[in-house]
Scaffold this active site. Structure first.
Site, short mmCIF file in Angstrom:
data_model
loop_
_atom_site.label_atom_id
_atom_site.label_comp_id
_atom_site.label_asym_id
_atom_site.label_seq_id
_atom_site.Cartn_x
_atom_site.Cartn_y
_atom_site.Cartn_z
N CYS A 288 -22.27 49.54 33.95
CA CYS A 288 -21.27 49.20 34.96
C CYS A 288 -21.93 49.13 36.34
CB CYS A 288 -20.12 50.19 34.89
SG CYS A 288 -19.84 51.14 36.35
N GLU A 289 -21.58 48.11 37.09
CA GLU A 289 -22.24 47.90 38.38
C GLU A 289 -21.70 48.85 39.46
OE1 GLU A 289 -21.64 43.82 39.43
OE2 GLU A 289 -19.72 44.19 40.41
N HIS A 290 -20.61 49.53 39.16
CA HIS A 290 -20.05 50.43 40.16
C HIS A 290 -20.65 51.83 40.07
CE1 HIS A 290 -16.55 47.50 39.68
NE2 HIS A 290 -17.14 47.22 40.81
N HIS A 291 -21.10 52.21 38.89
CA HIS A 291 -21.63 53.56 38.72
C HIS A 291 -23.00 53.60 38.02
CE1 HIS A 291 -17.17 53.97 38.84
NE2 HIS A 291 -17.47 54.95 39.66
N GLN B 13 -16.93 44.15 32.98
CA GLN B 13 -16.67 43.54 31.67
C GLN B 13 -16.03 42.15 31.79
OE1 GLN B 13 -15.01 46.26 28.79
NE2 GLN B 13 -14.17 44.59 27.57
N HIS C 150 -16.56 52.50 28.48
CA HIS C 150 -17.25 52.64 29.76
C HIS C 150 -17.50 54.12 30.01
CE1 HIS C 150 -16.22 48.46 31.41
NE2 HIS C 150 -15.71 48.50 30.20
N CYS D 254 -18.33 55.48 32.61
CA CYS D 254 -17.79 55.93 33.91
C CYS D 254 -16.32 56.28 33.80
CB CYS D 254 -18.04 54.89 35.00
SG CYS D 254 -17.29 53.31 34.67
ZN LIG Z 1 -17.94 52.16 36.51
#
Ligand SMILES: [Zn+2]
Length: 224
Positions: A112-115, A153, A181, A183
């Protein structure tokens, strides 16, 4: 001000918002070589470890910054660099196969690009050929390529679909991804059982009965 920025960062991350079908890349993204990137990331990662209070002179930790840097550049995120994009050669549909072709249970190993935490699951992909067909393993390779970059995703599904539509010269492509995920399961809401399904399609797959046929074939309700 800083608080506002921090809140915005949390909102984007926790809602898993994606803003564009293209992965946001800097213009100078590949001015440095992979070897140079490994050296730079190794340096920065050692700083993160030091800040966390870890003793990098310890035998077990001393090689970690290099291992992480190499893993980022060569393994987990190799799909950022377009030079690694698989050649999607197609062939004339000589046998005139005109119904659905499904490639299912394709492994999804992404992050995931956020975490920067793992996204793992399966992709089921189908298309209805017109004049062009594609080698089956090419579909898996394309999934691997787009999965191996920091992702969301929804974007991953779209990137795969658009490329297949382009090379196959048909809109009739469907991409279904079912993934967990980390995260979501290991931090934040900490929900261990939920998973995420995305379904993108075009052309003939807009028809209910065509989609139903696809779904009954993949017949995937849960992932393990
Ligand atoms: Zn994430």
């Amino acid at each position: 001000m800083e608080k506002q920025i921090a809140e915005h960062i949390d909102t984007v991350g926790d809602n898993h918002i994606s803003t564009n079908i293209e992965t946001p890349l800097r213009k100078d993204a590949f001015d440095t070589s992979e070897d140079e990137k490994i050296v730079h990331i190794q340096h920065h990662f050692s700083k993160i470890m030091e800040e966390l209070g870890l003793d990098l002179t310890d035998d077990s930790l001393s090689g970690t910054p290099y291992r992480v840097a190499k893993m980022y550049v060569k393994e987990l995120f190799y799909g950022l660099n377009p030079i690694h994009k698989p050649k999607l050669s197609t062939f004339e549909n000589k046998y005139g196969y005109g119904k659905m072709l499904i490639e299912q249970d394709i492994t999804i190993d992404s992050a995931c690009e956020h975490h920067f935490l793992p996204i793992t699951g399966l992709a089921h992909i189908a298309y209805i050929p017109q004049d062009r067909v594609i080698g089956l393993s090419k579909i898996n390779r394309l999934v691997n390529y787009y999965a191996h970059r920091p992702q969301v995703q929804e974007r991953l599904s779209l990137q795969i679909m658009k490329d297949l539509q382009h090379v196959l010269k048909t809109e009739s492509v469907i991409v279904m991804i079912i993934a967990k995920h980390l995260c979501v399961s290991s931090r934040g809401i900490k929900d261990k059982s939920s998973f995420t399904t995305t379904l993108e399609y075009g052309g003939e797959f807009h028809k209910n009965e065509v989609r139903k046929e696809f779904l009954s074939c993949v017949n995937t309700v849960t992932i393990k």
